[in-house]
Each structure stands twice: as C-alpha cells, then as structure tokens.
Design an enzyme around this catalytic site. Structure first.
Site, PDB file in Angstrom:
ATOM      1  N   SER A  14      27.154 -42.557  26.852  1.00  0.00           N
ATOM      2  CA  SER A  14      28.192 -41.928  27.672  1.00  0.00           C
ATOM      3  C   SER A  14      29.519 -41.914  26.926  1.00  0.00           C
ATOM      4  O   SER A  14      30.044 -42.963  26.542  1.00  0.00           O
ATOM      5  CB  SER A  14      28.366 -42.689  28.985  1.00  0.00           C
ATOM      6  OG  SER A  14      29.591 -42.310  29.579  1.00  0.00           O
TER       7      SER A  14
ATOM      8  N   HIS B 271      25.966 -37.949  27.117  1.00  0.00           N
ATOM      9  CA  HIS B 271      26.298 -37.922  28.554  1.00  0.00           C
ATOM     10  C   HIS B 271      27.804 -37.732  28.719  1.00  0.00           C
ATOM     11  O   HIS B 271      28.602 -38.485  28.145  1.00  0.00           O
ATOM     12  CB  HIS B 271      25.842 -39.252  29.156  1.00  0.00           C
ATOM     13  CG  HIS B 271      25.990 -39.389  30.627  1.00  0.00           C
ATOM     14  ND1 HIS B 271      25.050 -38.925  31.531  1.00  0.00           N
ATOM     15  CD2 HIS B 271      26.970 -39.965  31.380  1.00  0.00           C
ATOM     16  CE1 HIS B 271      25.437 -39.220  32.770  1.00  0.00           C
ATOM     17  NE2 HIS B 271      26.607 -39.849  32.715  1.00  0.00           N
TER      18      HIS B 271
ATOM     19  N   ASP C 101      30.836 -37.568  31.407  1.00  0.00           N
ATOM     20  CA  ASP C 101      31.237 -37.908  32.779  1.00  0.00           C
ATOM     21  C   ASP C 101      32.471 -37.110  33.183  1.00  0.00           C
ATOM     22  O   ASP C 101      33.539 -37.259  32.591  1.00  0.00           O
ATOM     23  CB  ASP C 101      31.531 -39.412  32.867  1.00  0.00           C
ATOM     24  CG  ASP C 101      30.269 -40.234  32.809  1.00  0.00           C
ATOM     25  OD1 ASP C 101      29.379 -40.019  33.653  1.00  0.00           O
ATOM     26  OD2 ASP C 101      30.146 -41.083  31.905  1.00  0.00           O
TER      27      ASP C 101
ATOM     28  N   MET D   2      35.125 -36.479  36.013  1.00  0.00           N
ATOM     29  CA  MET D   2      35.699 -37.146  37.201  1.00  0.00           C
ATOM     30  C   MET D   2      36.971 -36.430  37.623  1.00  0.00           C
ATOM     31  O   MET D   2      37.761 -36.002  36.775  1.00  0.00           O
ATOM     32  CB  MET D   2      36.022 -38.597  36.884  1.00  0.00           C
ATOM     33  CG  MET D   2      34.818 -39.375  36.370  1.00  0.00           C
ATOM     34  SD  MET D   2      35.244 -41.106  36.114  1.00  0.00           S
ATOM     35  CE  MET D   2      33.719 -41.729  35.423  1.00  0.00           C
TER      36      MET D   2
ATOM     37  N   HIS E 258      27.545 -35.004  33.934  1.00  0.00           N
ATOM     38  CA  HIS E 258      27.476 -35.729  35.203  1.00  0.00           C
ATOM     39  C   HIS E 258      28.742 -35.403  35.991  1.00  0.00           C
ATOM     40  O   HIS E 258      29.815 -35.935  35.700  1.00  0.00           O
ATOM     41  CB  HIS E 258      27.359 -37.228  34.890  1.00  0.00           C
ATOM     42  CG  HIS E 258      27.357 -38.106  36.100  1.00  0.00           C
ATOM     43  ND1 HIS E 258      27.477 -39.480  36.015  1.00  0.00           N
ATOM     44  CD2 HIS E 258      27.239 -37.832  37.418  1.00  0.00           C
ATOM     45  CE1 HIS E 258      27.439 -39.994  37.234  1.00  0.00           C
ATOM     46  NE2 HIS E 258      27.321 -39.012  38.103  1.00  0.00           N
TER      47      HIS E 258
ATOM     48  N   MET F 136      31.193 -35.707  38.803  1.00  0.00           N
ATOM     49  CA  MET F 136      31.664 -36.548  39.912  1.00  0.00           C
ATOM     50  C   MET F 136      32.886 -35.838  40.481  1.00  0.00           C
ATOM     51  O   MET F 136      34.031 -36.306  40.345  1.00  0.00           O
ATOM     52  CB  MET F 136      31.986 -37.957  39.395  1.00  0.00           C
ATOM     53  CG  MET F 136      30.724 -38.770  39.088  1.00  0.00           C
ATOM     54  SD  MET F 136      31.018 -40.158  37.963  1.00  0.00           S
ATOM     55  CE  MET F 136      30.889 -39.325  36.393  1.00  0.00           C
TER      56      MET F 136
ATOM     57  N   MET G 249      22.430 -44.000  40.124  1.00  0.00           N
ATOM     58  CA  MET G 249      23.624 -44.763  39.746  1.00  0.00           C
ATOM     59  C   MET G 249      23.363 -46.250  39.981  1.00  0.00           C
ATOM     60  O   MET G 249      23.028 -46.651  41.099  1.00  0.00           O
ATOM     61  CB  MET G 249      24.839 -44.334  40.578  1.00  0.00           C
ATOM     62  CG  MET G 249      25.326 -42.913  40.339  1.00  0.00           C
ATOM     63  SD  MET G 249      25.785 -42.558  38.640  1.00  0.00           S
ATOM     64  CE  MET G 249      27.068 -43.771  38.341  1.00  0.00           C
TER      65      MET G 249
ATOM     66  N   ASP H 169      22.163 -44.833  35.310  1.00  0.00           N
ATOM     67  CA  ASP H 169      23.535 -44.742  34.797  1.00  0.00           C
ATOM     68  C   ASP H 169      24.381 -45.887  35.342  1.00  0.00           C
ATOM     69  O   ASP H 169      24.641 -45.958  36.539  1.00  0.00           O
ATOM     70  CB  ASP H 169      24.126 -43.388  35.225  1.00  0.00           C
ATOM     71  CG  ASP H 169      25.492 -43.114  34.619  1.00  0.00           C
ATOM     72  OD1 ASP H 169      25.978 -43.943  33.829  1.00  0.00           O
ATOM     73  OD2 ASP H 169      26.061 -42.059  34.954  1.00  0.00           O
TER      74      ASP H 169
HETATM   75  C1  DX5 Z   1      30.269 -44.213  35.712  1.00  0.00           C
HETATM   76  C2  DX5 Z   1      29.670 -43.239  34.729  1.00  0.00           C
HETATM   77  C3  DX5 Z   1      28.840 -43.829  33.663  1.00  0.00           C
HETATM   78  C4  DX5 Z   1      29.556 -44.793  32.765  1.00  0.00           C
HETATM   79  C5  DX5 Z   1      28.565 -45.790  32.256  1.00  0.00           C
HETATM   80  O1  DX5 Z   1      30.818 -43.496  36.757  1.00  0.00           O
HETATM   81  O2  DX5 Z   1      28.877 -42.291  35.418  1.00  0.00           O
HETATM   82  O3  DX5 Z   1      28.191 -42.812  32.894  1.00  0.00           O
HETATM   83  O4  DX5 Z   1      30.160 -44.190  31.662  1.00  0.00           O
HETATM   84  O5  DX5 Z   1      29.249 -46.716  31.493  1.00  0.00           O
HETATM   85  P1  DX5 Z   1      28.623 -48.157  31.195  1.00  0.00           P
HETATM   86  O6  DX5 Z   1      27.380 -47.915  30.415  1.00  0.00           O
HETATM   87  O7  DX5 Z   1      29.693 -48.817  30.423  1.00  0.00           O
HETATM   88  O8  DX5 Z   1      28.348 -48.807  32.521  1.00  0.00           O
HETATM   89 ZN    ZN Z   2      27.650 -40.874  34.236  1.00  0.00          ZN
END
Ligand code: DX5
Ligand code: ZN
Length: 237
Positions: free
Chosen positions: A9, A34, A36, A38, A67, A69, A138, A180
């Site tokens: 990620s 990956h 993320d 947000m 991903h 969010m 998750m 994840d």
């Molecule tokens: C959290 C993200 C994850 C995050 C995972 O909301 O969706 O993808 O980056 O990070 P680690 O592996 O550090 O938990």
């Molecule tokens: Zn993620």
C-alpha cells in the site's frame, strides 16, 4: 493450491518520491500496487485522486488496485478507470446503490471489489457476490496505515472462504479475498490459512529498509501455508 498475491500500500510510501517508490516496490516483487483514496468525509483522512493514479501508472507494469474510501463513490469511478486503475474497490456504506456502482465499475473495464469494514457483516454480499472479482476484508478501521490487525477478522475470513469457494463453483469465475490492514510477516501465514488470497501491506513493506526482503519474508511464510495445504489435500486423496 491457491496463488497468494502481495499488494504493497502506497499509503506508507514517501509521497515526495512516489515514482521511485513504485518502481522500487515493483522490482522488489509486488504483485499489485494498492492505492488508498481517502476523502476526509467517509474516512477522517485525505490522500490522492485520479491525477496521482495516472501519474504513477507509467512507473509500474503491475496492476493498480484502487481502494476508494470516498462517499459518494460513483462520480470518481470513470476518472479512476481512465487513470489506469485495474481494480476498483468501494465500501457499500458509501454508495446509495451498491448494484449500480458495481455495474458502473464493470462497464469501465475494471475489476470490481466490495470492501467490508471490520463491523460490516458478510450479509452485504447477498445478491451481488456473483458480480464481484474481489472481496476486500478490512482488518483495521479504514483511514490510516500502521494500525494493529483486528483478530476477529480471522473468523470472518473463514466464513467468507466457504462462501467464496461455493460462489466460484457456481459461476466458474475467479473471486479473490483480499485483506487490508495490519498485515505483516508475523501474521500473514495465519491470515492465509484463514482464507485470504491477496495481502495488502503498507507499513510492513514501506517501513522496511529493504522492500525485497520484506516481500520475500512474507512469501516465505506463505510458502509454508501452501505446503501444509498440499499435505492436507494429499491426505484427503
Ligand atoms: C487503511 C488502508 C490500508 C493501509 C494499510 O485504511 O486501507 O491499505 O494502508 O496499512 P498497514 O499495512 O500499515 O496497516
Ligand atoms: Zn487500503
């Protein structure tokens, strides 16, 4: 034997050197990257949009796993597909019309994933599971990297594994279980044994000095799971 995939990620990468980080993690053996996304609305953090996805696209040959969010979801789908996202996952709580969002992603030619928060029941998969390519489980609450793996996820994965196997038998199509949050070499074998196929790892990869070593340590743990799966199968035969 299941194939296991590792998806570092970028949330834990150095954003000032994103292209280098992506190239390094690709050379180190990442299967997917990956990303993320947000929005400071669905989750209390703010990251990147489609512009950054298209900027990183030329720097890796591996699939980009987006991903989302964000709430709402639909207005961003076309932009991310055009920016080169190979898989687009979203949270059902963030879409008013989950079936419509799934179809929108599919019509853009991307693989589609539904992301389940730790307290979201597997029942959200009812009536749509056959349309999915990925179920993203998750194992932390979404919003931040570096959180601890929530142990209740393991029981959820075992239940989901049965359901996914039954679905694949019906449809004849692949359906991957992705996990994840809080995944690292010390717990990846347990998570794999519970049923996961794809492992997102942010801090465990980008927090390491040597990305190739971090990924190969995880693969080493996964190889042992594969061997014990094979042994169990041989006993059944
Ligand atoms: C959290 C993200 C994850 C995050 C995972 O909301 O969706 O993808 O980056 O990070 P680690 O592996 O550090 O938990
Ligand atoms: Zn993620």
């Amino acid at each position: 034997m299941r194939d296991f995939l590792i998806a570092p990620s970028l949330l834990s990468a150095d954003f000032a050197r994103l292209a280098d980080e992506i190239r390094d993690v690709t050379v180190a053996g990442a299967d997917w990257v990956h990303l993320d996304v947000m929005d400071n609305h669905y989750v209390p953090n703010l990251t990147v949009g489609p512009l950054v996805c298209s900027a990183i696209r030329p720097h890796t040959r591996v699939p980009i796993d987006v991903h989302l969010m964000t709430m709402p979801v639909d207005p961003l789908v076309i932009a991310f597909a055009e920016a080169g996202a190979n898989t687009i996952s979203f949270h059902p709580e963030a879409s008013l019309h989950v079936h419509r969002t799934i179809e929108l992603i599919k019509t853009q030619g991307a693989r589609v994933g539904l992301a389940l928060n730790p307290a979201t029941p597997l029942a959200v998969l009812d009536h749509v599971i056959e349309r999915l390519d990925v179920v993203l489980v998750m194992s932390v609450n979404p919003g931040f990297g570096g959180q601890a793996f929530i142990p209740e996820t393991l029981a959820k994965l075992r239940m989901l594994r049965e359901r996914v196997d039954a679905t694949m038998q019906r449809t004849g199509r692949p359906l991957l279980i992705e996990v994840d949050g809080g995944v690292k070499a010390s717990n990846i074998a347990q998570i794999a044994a519970a049923g996961a196929d794809v492992f997102v790892a942010g801090s465990a990869v980008f927090g390491a000095d040597d990305y190739a070593r971090a990924i190969s340590d995880m693969r080493g743990e996964l190889a042992q799971v594969s061997e014990s799966d094979e042994r169990a199968l041989a006993e059944v035969r």
